[in-house]
Design a protein around this motif. Structure first.
Motif, short mmCIF file in Angstrom:
data_model
loop_
_atom_site.label_atom_id
_atom_site.label_comp_id
_atom_site.label_asym_id
_atom_site.label_seq_id
_atom_site.Cartn_x
_atom_site.Cartn_y
_atom_site.Cartn_z
N MET A 290 4.40 13.01 -12.17
CA MET A 290 4.97 12.40 -10.99
C MET A 290 6.42 12.81 -10.82
N THR A 291 6.71 14.09 -11.03
CA THR A 291 8.07 14.57 -10.87
C THR A 291 8.07 15.73 -9.90
N GLY A 292 9.26 16.04 -9.38
CA GLY A 292 9.36 17.19 -8.48
C GLY A 292 10.07 16.82 -7.21
N PRO A 293 10.41 17.83 -6.43
CA PRO A 293 11.21 17.61 -5.23
C PRO A 293 10.55 16.75 -4.17
N MET B 133 8.94 14.02 -4.52
CA MET B 133 9.14 12.61 -4.80
C MET B 133 10.55 12.31 -5.26
N SER B 134 11.54 13.10 -4.83
CA SER B 134 12.93 12.86 -5.20
C SER B 134 13.45 11.59 -4.55
N LYS B 135 14.47 10.98 -5.18
CA LYS B 135 15.01 9.72 -4.69
C LYS B 135 15.65 9.89 -3.31
N ILE B 136 15.48 8.86 -2.48
CA ILE B 136 16.07 8.85 -1.15
C ILE B 136 17.46 8.23 -1.26
N ASP B 137 18.50 9.02 -1.07
CA ASP B 137 19.87 8.54 -1.23
C ASP B 137 20.34 7.76 0.00
N CYS C 30 9.08 2.71 -7.13
CA CYS C 30 10.33 2.17 -6.59
C CYS C 30 11.53 2.90 -7.19
N ASP C 31 11.50 3.08 -8.52
CA ASP C 31 12.62 3.75 -9.19
C ASP C 31 12.73 5.20 -8.77
N LEU D 128 11.71 6.67 -5.97
CA LEU D 128 12.08 6.86 -4.57
C LEU D 128 13.35 6.11 -4.18
N GLY D 129 13.75 5.15 -5.02
CA GLY D 129 14.95 4.38 -4.71
C GLY D 129 14.76 3.41 -3.57
N VAL D 130 13.58 2.80 -3.48
CA VAL D 130 13.28 1.85 -2.41
C VAL D 130 12.71 0.56 -3.02
N SER D 131 12.55 -0.46 -2.18
CA SER D 131 12.07 -1.75 -2.63
C SER D 131 10.56 -1.76 -2.83
N ARG D 132 10.09 -2.79 -3.54
CA ARG D 132 8.65 -2.96 -3.73
C ARG D 132 7.94 -3.22 -2.40
N THR D 133 8.62 -3.90 -1.50
CA THR D 133 8.02 -4.18 -0.20
C THR D 133 7.67 -2.88 0.52
N VAL D 134 8.59 -1.92 0.50
CA VAL D 134 8.34 -0.63 1.16
C VAL D 134 7.20 0.10 0.49
N VAL D 135 7.17 0.09 -0.84
CA VAL D 135 6.10 0.77 -1.58
C VAL D 135 4.76 0.12 -1.27
N ARG D 136 4.71 -1.21 -1.25
CA ARG D 136 3.45 -1.90 -0.95
C ARG D 136 2.95 -1.58 0.44
N GLU D 137 3.86 -1.58 1.41
CA GLU D 137 3.47 -1.25 2.79
C GLU D 137 2.95 0.18 2.88
N THR D 138 3.60 1.07 2.14
CA THR D 138 3.17 2.47 2.14
C THR D 138 1.79 2.62 1.53
N ILE D 139 1.54 1.92 0.44
CA ILE D 139 0.23 1.98 -0.21
C ILE D 139 -0.86 1.47 0.73
N ARG D 140 -0.58 0.39 1.45
CA ARG D 140 -1.56 -0.13 2.41
C ARG D 140 -1.81 0.88 3.53
N TYR D 141 -0.75 1.54 3.96
CA TYR D 141 -0.88 2.55 5.02
C TYR D 141 -1.73 3.72 4.54
N LEU D 142 -1.48 4.18 3.32
CA LEU D 142 -2.24 5.31 2.78
C LEU D 142 -3.68 4.91 2.46
N GLU D 143 -3.90 3.63 2.19
CA GLU D 143 -5.28 3.15 2.02
C GLU D 143 -6.04 3.30 3.33
N ALA D 144 -5.37 2.96 4.44
CA ALA D 144 -6.02 3.09 5.75
C ALA D 144 -6.35 4.55 6.08
#
Length: 224
Positions: free
Chosen positions: A1-4, A6-10, A45-46, A48-64
């Motif tokens: 899970m490394t590479g450009p 999935m780099s952190k969003i500054d 979260c670590d 991408l540098g984002v909150s769990r809420t954003v990750v959860r919403e993204t996972i639900r979107y990708l599930e769809a």
């Protein structure tokens, strides 16, 4: 899970969720997450540098989109792509894309021809660069122009709902050497037929392309 990919969003613009969705989708399509691999919130979260809420919403979107499955007691995993699912996707694509290519050829104008030829050139450059993300985006844009030129907006909406899984299949087949004709060569044939206004040739070019890609996907997925 490394590479450009999935780099952190500054910087966090208003479109943060869209950026996270795009990066996680690209990582799954590129194979950075293996089919069946768990998607654990905290590392994502670590990374991408984002909150769990954003990750959860993204996972639900990708599930769809069919890229993620939620398993009871296990949580989200990268969805397995079976040959049976792939076969159905190719059958749907054949119905929608042959109709779009036929109508696009019948509706061809100098402006539409120039847009499609430019999209083909962008696709060829992306394939030559060998970077999956731009290559898949260029392919999607090539088809968007065909559907738009055909006036098949509803069909394009349906295609977009399948886009995640279509892109996974394209990542497997587009640059594969185990096929009768390369992906870019097929695209060139499709473009030439549409630009010439030959609806029958456009339909045939799409059918040949999808038949070749479908056979390649079948071999790859059954080997896996």
């Amino acid at each position: 899970m490394t590479g450009p990919i999935m780099s952190k969003i500054d910087h966090q613009p208003q479109t943060l969720r869209d950026i996270v969705q795009e990066r996680m989708r690209a990582a799954i399509i590129a194979g950075q997450f293996a089919p069946g691999e768990r998607l654990v919130e905290r590392p994502l979260c670590d990374q991408l540098g984002v909150s769990r809420t954003v990750v959860r919403e993204t996972i639900r979107y990708l599930e769809a989109e069919g890229l993620v499955e939620i398993l009871p007691g296990k949580g989200p995993i990268v969805a397995q792509l079976s040959w049976e699912d792939a076969r159905q996707i190719y059958d749907i694509r054949q119905m929608l894309e042959t109709a779009a290519a036929t109508a696009c050829a019948q509706n061809i104008t100098s402006q539409l021809a120039a847009a499609l030829q430019q999209a083909l050139q962008d696709l060829q450059q992306a394939v030559a660069a060998g970077v999956p993300g731009p290559m898949l985006r260029a392919t999607t844009e090539f088809y968007r122009i065909i559907f738009d030129g055909a006036g098949h907006n509803v069909a394009w909406e349906i295609t977009q709902r399948l886009n995640g899984r279509i892109s996974r299949l394209r990542a497997v087949t587009l640059s594969s050497e185990d096929r009768q004709k390369s992906g870019p060569a097929h695209m060139q044939g499709i473009c030439q037929a549409i630009v010439s206004g030959d609806a029958k040739a456009a339909r045939t070019a799409i059918e040949q392309h999808l038949s070749d890609a479908k056979a390649t996907a079948q071999r790859q997925l059954k080997e896996e």
